[in-house]
Write an enzyme that holds these catalytic residues in place. Structure first.
Site, PDB file in Angstrom:
ATOM      1  N   PHE A 242     -21.380   1.309  83.286  1.00 38.05           N
ATOM      2  CA  PHE A 242     -20.303   0.312  83.277  1.00 38.05           C
ATOM      3  C   PHE A 242     -19.027   0.823  82.603  1.00 38.05           C
ATOM      4  O   PHE A 242     -17.927   0.399  82.932  1.00 38.05           O
ATOM      5  CB  PHE A 242     -20.749  -0.929  82.486  1.00 38.05           C
ATOM      6  CG  PHE A 242     -21.759  -1.797  83.177  1.00 38.05           C
ATOM      7  CD1 PHE A 242     -21.466  -2.376  84.412  1.00 38.05           C
ATOM      8  CD2 PHE A 242     -22.984  -2.083  82.593  1.00 38.05           C
ATOM      9  CE1 PHE A 242     -22.373  -3.208  85.041  1.00 38.05           C
ATOM     10  CE2 PHE A 242     -23.902  -2.909  83.216  1.00 38.05           C
ATOM     11  CZ  PHE A 242     -23.602  -3.467  84.445  1.00 38.05           C
ATOM     12  N   THR A 273     -24.175   2.264  92.118  1.00 36.82           N
ATOM     13  CA  THR A 273     -23.423   1.770  90.951  1.00 36.82           C
ATOM     14  C   THR A 273     -24.340   0.914  90.098  1.00 36.82           C
ATOM     15  O   THR A 273     -25.423   0.508  90.526  1.00 36.82           O
ATOM     16  CB  THR A 273     -22.267   0.840  91.357  1.00 36.82           C
ATOM     17  OG1 THR A 273     -22.814  -0.353  91.952  1.00 36.82           O
ATOM     18  CG2 THR A 273     -21.316   1.519  92.295  1.00 36.82           C
ATOM     19  N   ASP A 274     -23.891   0.586  88.904  1.00 37.99           N
ATOM     20  CA  ASP A 274     -24.541  -0.489  88.172  1.00 37.99           C
ATOM     21  C   ASP A 274     -23.978  -1.808  88.730  1.00 37.99           C
ATOM     22  O   ASP A 274     -23.025  -1.836  89.515  1.00 37.99           O
ATOM     23  CB  ASP A 274     -24.327  -0.363  86.658  1.00 37.99           C
ATOM     24  CG  ASP A 274     -25.433  -1.089  85.889  1.00 37.99           C
ATOM     25  OD1 ASP A 274     -26.169  -1.881  86.492  1.00 37.99           O
ATOM     26  OD2 ASP A 274     -25.552  -0.863  84.677  1.00 37.99           O
ATOM     27  N   TYR A 275     -24.595  -2.889  88.309  1.00 36.31           N
ATOM     28  CA  TYR A 275     -24.357  -4.243  88.811  1.00 36.31           C
ATOM     29  C   TYR A 275     -22.854  -4.617  88.822  1.00 36.31           C
ATOM     30  O   TYR A 275     -22.265  -4.779  87.755  1.00 36.31           O
ATOM     31  CB  TYR A 275     -25.109  -5.184  87.893  1.00 36.31           C
ATOM     32  CG  TYR A 275     -25.562  -6.491  88.464  1.00 36.31           C
ATOM     33  CD1 TYR A 275     -26.891  -6.706  88.775  1.00 36.31           C
ATOM     34  CD2 TYR A 275     -24.669  -7.536  88.641  1.00 36.31           C
ATOM     35  CE1 TYR A 275     -27.327  -7.928  89.264  1.00 36.31           C
ATOM     36  CE2 TYR A 275     -25.090  -8.754  89.142  1.00 36.31           C
ATOM     37  CZ  TYR A 275     -26.423  -8.943  89.439  1.00 36.31           C
ATOM     38  OH  TYR A 275     -26.844 -10.154  89.927  1.00 36.31           O
ATOM     39  N   SER A 277     -20.269  -2.961  89.197  1.00 34.27           N
ATOM     40  CA  SER A 277     -19.353  -2.131  88.397  1.00 34.27           C
ATOM     41  C   SER A 277     -18.161  -1.627  89.217  1.00 34.27           C
ATOM     42  O   SER A 277     -17.172  -1.190  88.628  1.00 34.27           O
ATOM     43  CB  SER A 277     -20.094  -0.982  87.713  1.00 34.27           C
ATOM     44  OG  SER A 277     -20.577  -0.076  88.648  1.00 34.27           O
TER      45      SER A 277
END
Ligand code: BGC
Length: 725
Positions: A242, A273-275, A277
């Site tokens: 993030f 990606t992260d959630y 991001s």
């Protein structure tokens, strides 16, 4: 090393699926390609799995190629059926989930497992997790987390291997091996995902999601190696973090995702990606809107968008606008399809949906036995005054504290689909072991209710020994769970003080997701066991230790500060120009606290004692290409058989850039009977002495090095050697 090179070499070969992938790619519309680059979560409501109708439509139309938070054979089969029967190209879905330290059989939190200093234990834990989760229809775990962290305020320290680069690298590799097992395509193997790339463990102030900024030299020396180790161990996917790094959020950071990850390390899998991001790059202020954020991400090398729907909504238009080359999209889709083929999903999309296997393996006796063993290995004995431990089974125990008869918290944060109901509480464990135990809660973890103090104190008075189970709630660590104060919450310390006044010996069992500041306990408890969150078999594992069926051997993977004001405090700091001198005011120190932490990295006791001889080397000087062998004699000087983790640290005395006062470079676990001695040897070569030199090339520099060996980072014996010019 040869094995690692071979793996990299193999993964750089054209895939055996190339022709099939190209044929499929040729049939895909731009929108279908972007669909493969899109990952959504399903909703796991309190009554069971649900998926919003929109997602069903997305699977059917090919707008979504992967899902997470959907598990169980029944649910994944239903979703997979929509993909392979109702979508135009019938491309199977990939199912991901955060299987971090167990799926249903929960093992210790990763920080706890790292305290075992036994990478094989973490490999076992990851293997069991993969066997269970893959039996429930899952293909892909979002683990291991390889973020080095030196800040116990950060809630996610529970999910990593602590503060050290070397220890973290060994655990990162082990976890990848455990998850990916005999290789992707086997029905009990899961795809590993190296996260969070990169630097997520160093947010300013220890506040989750906060900015990360440091020199590239520092980043490469201390933070990058565990991710690289995991990639080199064959992890097939990587998740962006993030945070920003050097002014650019990781999900738009081409330097990280393309220059380092792909070009330097040769990574050939896909990047997710992260959630949301990608979307968050608008908040970071590097993109004016979601569309521009998506362009940054795609051009930096992000292959899959987790949950943000940016790719789904805008990427086709970005390609048409000439902002993202279609070759970038094709490469991403190739990587994703290749992995789906590696998993064998095109031959049998339901191969991970076997309800019979699901029933057989989940929470099996074998898995529980393994969880109990890894849990025992993860416990660190911080204090044992007068050999209070181990206890005699006949001893009358007053078990006190909010975590003494608790099941729900024991699985800790990020506990897959584990349930507290399957956990053995400490009370149950002591009872199972035939203990003479009575329980009184005393207080809660939080709040200021002292109404249970009197009953707890009365019980303590009638006992031979107090076992006090205190710590945090599970939710107090993990994501978005940073703490500014890392003391024991609520009135727990007050309860401990009241119990201390009874004069009874007091054994404290700490359960928590991070190092805590516990100077009063360190001074006043008779014994302290750091038990982290040990998972499903907590009570049995702790009873084994408390009654001496198992002799604790864990060592801290992270420094315990005296106070939060010392944070960040870690063992491998660099020497300052004014190193601490007790006789001089003008040196690096606090006026109101010692520099030294409460418990140092690598510290941990045993029921027995060990002594170290003076280290010797086979030669005092060596050249690049040669090895030096260091030997040290270890003796078990106590009454119990036990295991010691012998640690090797190195210091480069003069270099072209500043170097740490010590750096871990090796460790070995040695089991000895009472009175037994053994020579323990370490080979040291140029690879152990390399670093980023002044000009940022990676290599050695001739000169003097201190080799230090001991049972903790602050208790070492030193010998000096020379690397010849
Ligand atoms: C976390 C990741 C996790 C993802 C999916 C994010 O909030 O940072 O570690 O894998 O959610 O659950």
């Amino acid at each position: 090393m040869c094995l690692l090179l071979a793996q990299i070499h193999l993964s750089a070969q054209p895939s055996k699926h190339t022709q099939k992938v190209e044929a499929l790619l040729a049939k895909m519309t731009l929108e279908e390609k972007i669909g493969q680059m899109t990952l959504y979560t399903t909703d796991w409501g309190s009554t069971g799995p649900t998926i919003r109708e929109g997602y069903r439509t997305d699977i059917r139309s090919g707008a979504c190629g992967a899902l997470f938070n959907s598990h169980t054979t029944a649910f994944t089969r239903e979703l997979q059926r929509i993909a392979v029967e109702e979508s135009r190209l019938k491309i199977p879905l990939l199912f991901g989930y955060d299987v971090i330290h167990g799926y249903k059989t929960i093992f210790p939190i990763p920080l706890g497992e790292a305290a075992s200093w036994d990478p094989a234990a973490a490999e076992t834990s990851a293997r069991v997790a993969a066997v269970e989760a893959s039996a429930s229809g899952l293909h892909w775990t979002f683990a291991p987390m390889c973020d080095v962290s030196r800040d116990p305020r950060w809630g996610r320290v529970m999910e990593g291997a602590g503060e050290d680069t070397y220890l973290g690298s060994r655990f990162a590799e082990a976890r990848v091996r455990g998850f990916q097992g005999r290789g992707l395509g086997n029905t009990d193997a899961m795809i590993a995902c190296v996260k969070h790339f990169a630097g997520y463990g160093a947010p300013m102030g220890g506040r989750d999601y906060n900015t990360v900024d440091m020199s590239e030299r520092y980043f490469r020396d201390f933070y990058l190696p565990p991710y690289e180790a995991a990639v080199r161990a064959g992890a097939a996917t990587v998740m962006t973090s993030f945070n920003d790094y050097d002014g650019m959020p990781a999900s738009g950071n081409k330097h990280l995702l393309t220059d380092i990850l792909r070009k330097e390390w040769g990574f050939t899998g896909f990047v997710v990606t992260d959630y949301t991001s990608i979307n968050e790059m608008v908040n970071h202020g590097v993109a004016a809107d979601d569309k521009a954020a998506g362009e940054l991400a795609a051009n930096a090398g992000v292959d899959m968008d987790m949950q943000g729907a940016v790719y789904q909504r805008f990427l086709a238009q970005s390609v048409r606008d000439g902002k993202v080359p279609v070759s970038q999209i094709d490469d991403a889709v190739r990587r994703i399809l290749t992995l789906k083929m590696d998993m064998g999903l095109f031959e049998d999309p339901y191969k991970f949906c076997d309800p019979e296997r699901e029933k057989r393996v989940i929470l099996s006796a074998d898995h529980r036995a393994k969880a109990r063993d890894v849990a025992r290995k993860s416990v660190v004995l911080l204090k044992n005054e007068g050999q209070t431990l181990p206890l005699n089974t006949k001893a009358k125990i007053a078990l006190i504290g909010p975590l003494g008869d608790n099941q729900s918290e024991l699985i800790g944060a990020w506990s897959g689909s584990g349930s507290g109901n399957d956990c053995i509480s400490l009370l149950q464990g002591l009872t199972n072991a035939g203990g003479n135990v009575t329980f009184s809660k005393g207080c809660n973890v939080e709040g200021d209710d002292r109404s249970g103090f009197d009953a707890a104190v009365a019980l303590a008075r009638q006992s031979d020994v107090i076992v006090l189970a205190i710590g945090e709630m599970a939710w107090m660590s993990g994501e978005a769970a940073s703490r500014a104060d890392i003391n024991l919450p609520g009135v727990q310390e007050e309860l401990a003080r009241a119990l201390k006044a009874t004069g009874k010996p007091m054994v404290v069992v700490l359960m928590n997701g991070r190092p805590l500041t516990i100077p009063w306990l360190a001074e006043n408890a008779s014994s302290i066991l750091e038990a982290w969150w040990l998972g499903t078999e907590t009570g049995n594992a702790l009873a084994d230790i408390l009654y001496g069926a198992y002799n604790p051997s864990g060592k801290l993977p992270m420094t315990f500060p005296r106070s939060v004001g010392q944070v960040p405090v870690f063992y491998n700091e660099k020497s300052t120009g004014r190193p601490y001198d007790p006789n001089s005011k003008w040196t690096s120190k606090y006026i109101d606290s010692p520099n030294a932490p409460l418990y140092a990295f690598g510290y941990g006791l045993s029921y027995t004692t060990f002594s170290y001889g003076d280290p010797v080397v086979d030669k005092k000087a060596f050249s690049n290409g040669e090895k030096i062998t260091l030997r040290v004699r270890l003796t078990n000087t106590g009454k119990y058989e036990g295991e010691e983790t012998v640690q090797l640290y190195i210091r480069d005395l003069v270099a072209s850039s500043t170097r740490p006062v010590k750096e871990l470079k090796g460790f070995q676990k040695i089991r000895l009977k009472p009175g037994e001695s053994r020579d323990v040897s370490f080979e040291i070569g140029e690879n152990d002495l390399k670093f980023y030199r002044r000009d940022m090339t990676y290599g050695t520099e001739p000169g003097d090095f201190d080799l230090m060996v001991g049972g903790s980072s602050d208790q070492v014996k030193t010998i000096r050697v020379q690397l010849k010019p």
